[in-house]
Scaffold this active site. Structure first.
Site, PDB file in Angstrom:
ATOM      1  N   ASN A 143       0.823  -1.218   0.000  1.00 22.66           N
ATOM      2  CA  ASN A 143       0.000   0.000   0.000  1.00 22.66           C
ATOM      3  C   ASN A 143       0.855   1.266   0.000  1.00 22.66           C
ATOM      4  O   ASN A 143       0.348   2.356   0.224  1.00 22.66           O
ATOM      5  CB  ASN A 143      -0.938   0.008   1.213  1.00 22.66           C
ATOM      6  N   GLU A 150       1.207   4.453   7.352  1.00 24.95           N
ATOM      7  CA  GLU A 150       0.177   3.954   6.453  1.00 24.95           C
ATOM      8  C   GLU A 150      -0.462   5.083   5.646  1.00 24.95           C
ATOM      9  O   GLU A 150      -0.298   6.261   5.990  1.00 24.95           O
ATOM     10  CB  GLU A 150      -0.912   3.243   7.281  1.00 24.95           C
TER      11      GLU A 150
END
Ligand code: F6R
Length: 255
Positions: A143, A150
């Site tokens: 990702n 994140e």
């Protein structure tokens, strides 16, 4: 093959083994040029081969870790060093137990701390007291995460507690008996720490990482793809294998 794109050095090697060897050579060169180097280290599958090569080089007297200082990127919350899934355990197993590093020079965020905020602040202060990280080793998540920063990251954050993305939890489930055993939180250096390091060395191999590397290099800088911020770091080297390299060459040829 080596390319320079937006100021980033991109090195393409055939296989994972070749990538690992090249990465170990660059780290060994850093340590040889400055025996007191401060290294930022990563865990996960990607750097395992690099650490294996560094151990081999140490055994052959090519590199000496006596005065090297290390700061790991991240650690799961509530996993102690004796837990086989912790990153402290990983680092001992894959590197520290096999080289002459001074244990006092090893730093890994304490995921078992009572006071998380204080632990994060102290980690930042410790890095600051050494000046800067000389070379930060990174992998990349599917990702686009670096460390455990994140998507939707705050680029300005230092070390902090992070909530792991579902994609990260399922990617890391392979190291655990069951996906429900994967911790959902970790302490991670922030993007600020990574961006403040003098050199960044990012490794990516395998078809699963093609999309993340494509976005990191060729799309806009966005908190949704944390690694994209590296486009504006002034000393980044990216080493990839052939499967990712082919995508990069293809893209650069069309530019
Ligand atoms: C590890 C870390 C992560 C990994 C990334 C890739 O300390 O911070 O960002 O580098 O999740 O993991 P692998 O190499 O297992 O694909």
């Amino acid at each position: 093959m080596t390319y320079n794109y937006k100021g980033m050095n991109i090195i393409i090697r055939d296989t994972y083994e070749d990538v690992s060897k090249k990465a170990a050579q660059l780290i060994a060169a850093q340590v040889t040029l400055n025996t007191k180097s401060v290294l930022g280290l990563a865990t996960g599958s990607t750097p395992e081969g690099t650490y294996k090569n560094l151990i081999e080089m140490y055994k052959n007297d090519i590199v000496d870790f006596q005065d090297v200082v290390t700061f790991n990127l991240d650690e799961y919350l509530d996993l102690g060093a004796e837990n086989e899934q912790s990153y402290a355990y990983y680092m001992n197993k894959h590197l520290f137990d096999h080289v002459n590093i001074n244990r006092e020079n090893i730093h890994i965020p304490n995921g078992c701390t009572e006071d998380r905020e204080k632990t994060c602040e102290e980690y930042d202060n410790m890095i600051f007291n050494y000046g800067k990280i000389d070379l930060q080793l990174l992998g990349i998540g599917t990702n686009g995460h670096i460390g455990f920063n994140e998507p939707d990251v705050h680029f300005e954050a230092g070390t902090h507690v992070v909530e792991l993305d579902d994609e990260t939890i399922s990617a890391n489930a392979r190291f655990f008996d069951d996906i429900s055993d994967v911790p959902t939180k970790a302490i991670s250096m922030g993007i600020r720490n990574i961006m403040q390091s003098k050199k960044v060395l990012l490794l990516a191999t395998g078809a699963k990482k093609i999309d993340a590397v494509h976005k990191m290099l060729f799309e806009e800088i966005t908190p949704n793809l944390p690694a994209s911020i590296l486009q504006v770091h002034n000393d980044v080297t990216i080493i990839v294998d052939k499967v990712i390299g082919d995508m990069i060459i293809n893209k650069l040829d069309k530019k």
